[in-house]
Every structure is written in structure tokens, then in C-alpha cells.
Scaffold this active site. Sequence first.
Site, PDB file in Angstrom:
ATOM      1  N   TYR A  60      51.348  16.000  17.023  1.00 44.12           N
ATOM      2  CA  TYR A  60      51.626  16.368  18.543  1.00 44.12           C
ATOM      3  C   TYR A  60      51.006  15.865  19.415  1.00 44.12           C
ATOM      4  O   TYR A  60      49.641  15.668  19.291  1.00 44.12           O
ATOM      5  CB  TYR A  60      51.499  18.122  18.738  1.00 44.12           C
ATOM      6  CG  TYR A  60      52.301  18.751  17.805  1.00 44.12           C
ATOM      7  CD1 TYR A  60      53.638  19.001  18.078  1.00 44.12           C
ATOM      8  CD2 TYR A  60      51.856  19.492  16.448  1.00 44.12           C
ATOM      9  CE1 TYR A  60      54.415  19.835  16.968  1.00 44.12           C
ATOM     10  CE2 TYR A  60      52.375  20.048  15.721  1.00 44.12           C
ATOM     11  CZ  TYR A  60      53.649  20.201  15.816  1.00 44.12           C
ATOM     12  OH  TYR A  60      54.574  21.038  15.019  1.00 44.12           O
ATOM     13  N   TYR A  91      53.502  27.298  15.668  1.00 42.34           N
ATOM     14  CA  TYR A  91      52.283  27.220  14.932  1.00 42.34           C
ATOM     15  C   TYR A  91      52.260  26.956  13.427  1.00 42.34           C
ATOM     16  O   TYR A  91      53.363  27.945  13.155  1.00 42.34           O
ATOM     17  CB  TYR A  91      51.527  28.434  15.210  1.00 42.34           C
ATOM     18  CG  TYR A  91      50.824  28.425  16.755  1.00 42.34           C
ATOM     19  CD1 TYR A  91      49.724  27.829  17.185  1.00 42.34           C
ATOM     20  CD2 TYR A  91      51.650  28.749  17.491  1.00 42.34           C
ATOM     21  CE1 TYR A  91      49.185  27.812  18.286  1.00 42.34           C
ATOM     22  CE2 TYR A  91      51.137  29.134  19.132  1.00 42.34           C
ATOM     23  CZ  TYR A  91      49.924  28.594  19.318  1.00 42.34           C
ATOM     24  OH  TYR A  91      49.758  28.287  20.672  1.00 42.34           O
ATOM     25  N   SER A  92      51.731  26.275  12.859  1.00 37.75           N
ATOM     26  CA  SER A  92      51.793  26.164  11.446  1.00 37.75           C
ATOM     27  C   SER A  92      51.333  27.309  10.857  1.00 37.75           C
ATOM     28  O   SER A  92      50.169  27.722  11.216  1.00 37.75           O
ATOM     29  CB  SER A  92      50.960  24.851  10.894  1.00 37.75           C
ATOM     30  OG  SER A  92      51.407  23.767  11.283  1.00 37.75           O
ATOM     31  N   GLU A 151      53.307  15.656  11.062  1.00 38.24           N
ATOM     32  CA  GLU A 151      53.571  16.477  11.915  1.00 38.24           C
ATOM     33  C   GLU A 151      52.577  16.333  12.992  1.00 38.24           C
ATOM     34  O   GLU A 151      51.362  16.995  12.602  1.00 38.24           O
ATOM     35  CB  GLU A 151      53.725  17.876  11.290  1.00 38.24           C
ATOM     36  CG  GLU A 151      54.428  19.046  12.139  1.00 38.24           C
ATOM     37  CD  GLU A 151      54.935  19.931  10.969  1.00 38.24           C
ATOM     38  OE1 GLU A 151      56.039  19.916  10.547  1.00 38.24           O
ATOM     39  OE2 GLU A 151      54.197  21.021  11.126  1.00 38.24           O
ATOM     40  N   CYS A 175      48.881  15.745   9.740  1.00 45.20           N
ATOM     41  CA  CYS A 175      49.092  16.790  10.525  1.00 45.20           C
ATOM     42  C   CYS A 175      47.922  16.861  11.692  1.00 45.20           C
ATOM     43  O   CYS A 175      46.715  16.827  11.384  1.00 45.20           O
ATOM     44  CB  CYS A 175      48.894  18.188   9.964  1.00 45.20           C
ATOM     45  SG  CYS A 175      49.502  19.555  10.931  1.00 45.20           S
TER      46      CYS A 175
HETATM   47  P1  NAP Z   1      40.229  18.803  17.992  1.00 42.53           P
HETATM   48  O1  NAP Z   1      39.590  20.028  18.029  1.00 42.53           O
HETATM   49  O2  NAP Z   1      40.536  18.179  19.567  1.00 42.53           O
HETATM   50  O3  NAP Z   1      39.845  17.754  16.674  1.00 42.53           O
HETATM   51  C1  NAP Z   1      40.218  16.834  16.646  1.00 42.53           C
HETATM   52  C2  NAP Z   1      39.542  15.720  15.981  1.00 42.53           C
HETATM   53  O4  NAP Z   1      40.123  14.589  15.620  1.00 42.53           O
HETATM   54  C3  NAP Z   1      38.390  15.342  16.627  1.00 42.53           C
HETATM   55  O5  NAP Z   1      37.043  15.237  15.968  1.00 42.53           O
HETATM   56  C4  NAP Z   1      38.693  14.313  17.469  1.00 42.53           C
HETATM   57  O6  NAP Z   1      37.563  13.172  17.878  1.00 42.53           O
HETATM   58  C5  NAP Z   1      39.507  13.576  16.515  1.00 42.53           C
HETATM   59  N1  NAP Z   1      40.268  12.495  17.126  1.00 42.53           N
HETATM   60  C6  NAP Z   1      40.528  12.273  18.045  1.00 42.53           C
HETATM   61  N2  NAP Z   1      41.370  11.209  18.465  1.00 42.53           N
HETATM   62  C7  NAP Z   1      41.689  10.691  17.109  1.00 42.53           C
HETATM   63  C8  NAP Z   1      42.483   9.641  16.671  1.00 42.53           C
HETATM   64  N3  NAP Z   1      43.167   8.676  17.522  1.00 42.53           N
HETATM   65  N4  NAP Z   1      42.321   9.510  15.575  1.00 42.53           N
HETATM   66  C9  NAP Z   1      41.983  10.404  14.416  1.00 42.53           C
HETATM   67  N5  NAP Z   1      41.018  11.381  15.008  1.00 42.53           N
HETATM   68  C10 NAP Z   1      41.069  11.532  16.475  1.00 42.53           C
HETATM   69  O7  NAP Z   1      41.666  19.031  17.493  1.00 42.53           O
HETATM   70  P2  NAP Z   1      42.707  20.334  17.979  1.00 42.53           P
HETATM   71  O8  NAP Z   1      42.523  20.474  19.449  1.00 42.53           O
HETATM   72  O9  NAP Z   1      42.629  21.246  17.125  1.00 42.53           O
HETATM   73  O10 NAP Z   1      44.148  19.628  17.914  1.00 42.53           O
HETATM   74  C11 NAP Z   1      44.760  19.375  16.806  1.00 42.53           C
HETATM   75  C12 NAP Z   1      46.277  18.997  16.898  1.00 42.53           C
HETATM   76  O11 NAP Z   1      46.912  19.537  15.707  1.00 42.53           O
HETATM   77  C13 NAP Z   1      46.559  19.605  18.208  1.00 42.53           C
HETATM   78  O12 NAP Z   1      47.424  18.539  18.729  1.00 42.53           O
HETATM   79  C14 NAP Z   1      47.781  20.325  17.534  1.00 42.53           C
HETATM   80  O13 NAP Z   1      48.869  20.774  18.567  1.00 42.53           O
HETATM   81  C15 NAP Z   1      48.140  20.013  16.282  1.00 42.53           C
HETATM   82  N6  NAP Z   1      48.633  20.992  15.606  1.00 42.53           N
HETATM   83  C16 NAP Z   1      48.121  22.294  15.484  1.00 42.53           C
HETATM   84  C17 NAP Z   1      48.730  23.142  14.412  1.00 42.53           C
HETATM   85  C18 NAP Z   1      48.346  24.634  14.568  1.00 42.53           C
HETATM   86  O14 NAP Z   1      49.071  25.388  13.774  1.00 42.53           O
HETATM   87  N7  NAP Z   1      47.558  25.302  15.077  1.00 42.53           N
HETATM   88  C19 NAP Z   1      49.442  22.731  13.641  1.00 42.53           C
HETATM   89  C20 NAP Z   1      49.907  21.387  13.382  1.00 42.53           C
HETATM   90  C21 NAP Z   1      49.429  20.555  14.436  1.00 42.53           C
HETATM   91  P3  NAP Z   1      36.649  13.436  19.368  1.00 42.53           P
HETATM   92  O15 NAP Z   1      37.326  14.333  20.217  1.00 42.53           O
HETATM   93  O16 NAP Z   1      35.348  13.300  19.204  1.00 42.53           O
HETATM   94  O17 NAP Z   1      37.479  12.008  19.863  1.00 42.53           O
END
Ligand code: NAP
Length: 301
Positions: free
Chosen positions: A301, A81-82, A299, A259
Site C-alpha cells: 500500500y 487489515y490483514s 500486497e 507485504c
Molecule cells: P513502518 O513502521 O513505517 O516501517 C517500515 C519500514 O520499512 C521502516 O524500517 C522503513 O524505513 C522501511 N522502508 C521505507 N521505505 C522503504 C523502501 N522503499 N523499501 C524497503 N523498506 C522501506 O511501517 P508501517 O507504517 O507499519 O507500514 C507498513 C505498511 O504495511 C503500510 O503501508 C501498511 O498499509 C501496510 N500493511 C499493513 C497491514 C496491516 O494489517 N496492518 C497489512 C498489509 C500491509 P525508514 O522509515 O527508516 O526509511
Amino acid sequence: MPDKIPKHELPPGSRTYKLSDPCQATVISNEPLHLKDSPDDLMHTVIDIRGTDYRYIEGQSAGVLVPGTREDGKPNKLRLYSIASARRGDDGKFETLSLCTKRVHEPHWDNADEMFRGLASNHICDLKPGDRIILTGPVGKHFALPADESMNLILMGVGTGVAPFRSFLKHIYEEHAGWSGQIRLFYGVKTQNELMYMNEANDDLEQFEAHANFRAYVARSRQDKQADGSKVYVQHLLRDNAADVWELIKDGHFSMYICGLKGMEAGIQEAMETMASENGRDWNAMRDEFKAQGKWNVEVY
Ligand code: NAP
């Protein structure tokens, strides 16, 4: 490669914890980041690292190990996790580390009738003050701030991908306080309910809008609409604010960070290609140069 902010401000004792000898830490608090109408469970977890040698800088990640074994008898896998706090921690005393986590509980990709429950995310979201948490790391050096404080920063994150940007911005505005470059945050969420650190549940990032060199652009994909009625994503905000962004990147005096979800990269590439061609430049050549100079940091995923 541009210099990254050095570690000299960190107290002595820094070490990288390995899986074979992890860091045993304790949870101080675990608070929701979403508003009550959200179906999502988004948590900000503050962890006590006093008495350990855990030191980190902005942009690094921590490994979280869920105790126990899998069905096949092997130990549970480590999840990265970041880190969402800046190097001094949310207490400002180098004594804590914070994580930003979304509970993964969604239809299974192979069978929509089944639910998939993310082991590590559920473990973290369920932690209570006083619980133990097993950490490894910190790891990752490439996703760090440049040492040159006059560099413009373009930060693009979706969902919990905002975690490292909270860390950057806390360091810049609360710990370091000398950044002269312009900073733009492009932040994509589903609705206002999930706008972590910029809503009534927690406004840590919202406060920085008072700084003249900081501007946040927010895309609420399931709330805001483009002119043709389709969803607004971060890449559309990039297109809509192309004049502002181009001004900050055209001379190469910037660092860009992406990210979050893998899918966002293609949309950003397309927006940048259009922006560059409208200004008579070839984006692919520019991006390759920026990558080689360490100014293009991804970064996803
Ligand atoms: P989420 O709640 O699902 O929100 C993501 C947003 O991005 C939603 O508004 C979604 O829209 C939109 N989206 C979907 N497809 C897209 C695209 N092709 N281009 C641009 N925007 C798009 O997000 P999440 O579940 O938190 O996921 C975030 C990601 O960051 C995960 O893959 C996670 O692994 C990663 N991450 C997490 C951390 C951490 O520390 N927790 C650190 C680095 C990265 P709709 O759903 O309305 O289509």
C-alpha cells in the site's frame, strides 16, 4: 495456479460479512507490540468472534468500520487489515481473530504543520477489552499459503506488513506442523523497539527460529548500517543472502510473498534482477512465469 490450503479444517458456518450486515464482535485484549522507547504505537488486538459465522484462513483481511459519519455526513469508510492470527485464532479454538495495527498520527502530506490522524488505526489502537468492534469480510484469496507443504516460502514484510506472516507461521508451526519446505522471513522495521513479535513485548515469531527450516533476516533501518553508512532495508538483506535465496527459488518450487510499503517493491525487483543475472538468468522472464503460476504474491500500500 498452485492449490491453496483448502478450507476443510474450518468449522461450518463460514460466511462473508458485508457492510450492509456487518459482524458485531467484542475486543478481548489490546496489547502493545513496541518497546517503551519507541515513538510508535503498535498494537495486537484480539477479538472474540464466538457466536458469529466469521471464519478465515491465513492471508485474508478483515474490514473494520468505525461507527459514525464523516464531516460530509457520509458513513465512515471501511478500512482493511490483514488478519494476524492463524485460522484457529490465538486461543486455538476458532474463537478469536487478531489484528496488528500502527497508530497513524503523522505530519500531513499536504501541510507538514498539520497532523494527520488515521481514523480506523486510532479507533483500533484505543479499543479496550469489552468494547465492540464492527467487522466485515473476511476477504482475499490470492495471498494464501500453497497446499503443497514441500514448497519453499520467501516472506518479505515491513512494519505492520508482518501481520499475514505471523498468521502463516502460526498455522505452519502451531496448527499444521507438517511443513517440509524451507521458510525465510525478511522483516524490515525502524529499530529493535518496533520489531513486532520478535522483541520482549511479544516474541510469537522469535520462537519459530528453533525450527531447522525457518530463518528470519531482520533489517532495522534506523539502527543497522550498510558498509557505506546508508540504511539497511529488506531488499539489502535479500542481496546479502542471495546464495540462500537462490537455492530456494531457482527450481521454481517456492512461493514468494511481499507485504507492506509500496516503495519496497522496486528495491526487491532490483535485488532479484542482480541475483538472477549473477546466475545467468533473466529475472523479468522468471518473474512473469512465477506470477502466472501464482508464486509471486504482492500486497503493498
Ligand atoms: P513502518 O513502521 O513505517 O516501517 C517500515 C519500514 O520499512 C521502516 O524500517 C522503513 O524505513 C522501511 N522502508 C521505507 N521505505 C522503504 C523502501 N522503499 N523499501 C524497503 N523498506 C522501506 O511501517 P508501517 O507504517 O507499519 O507500514 C507498513 C505498511 O504495511 C503500510 O503501508 C501498511 O498499509 C501496510 N500493511 C499493513 C497491514 C496491516 O494489517 N496492518 C497489512 C498489509 C500491509 P525508514 O522509515 O527508516 O526509511
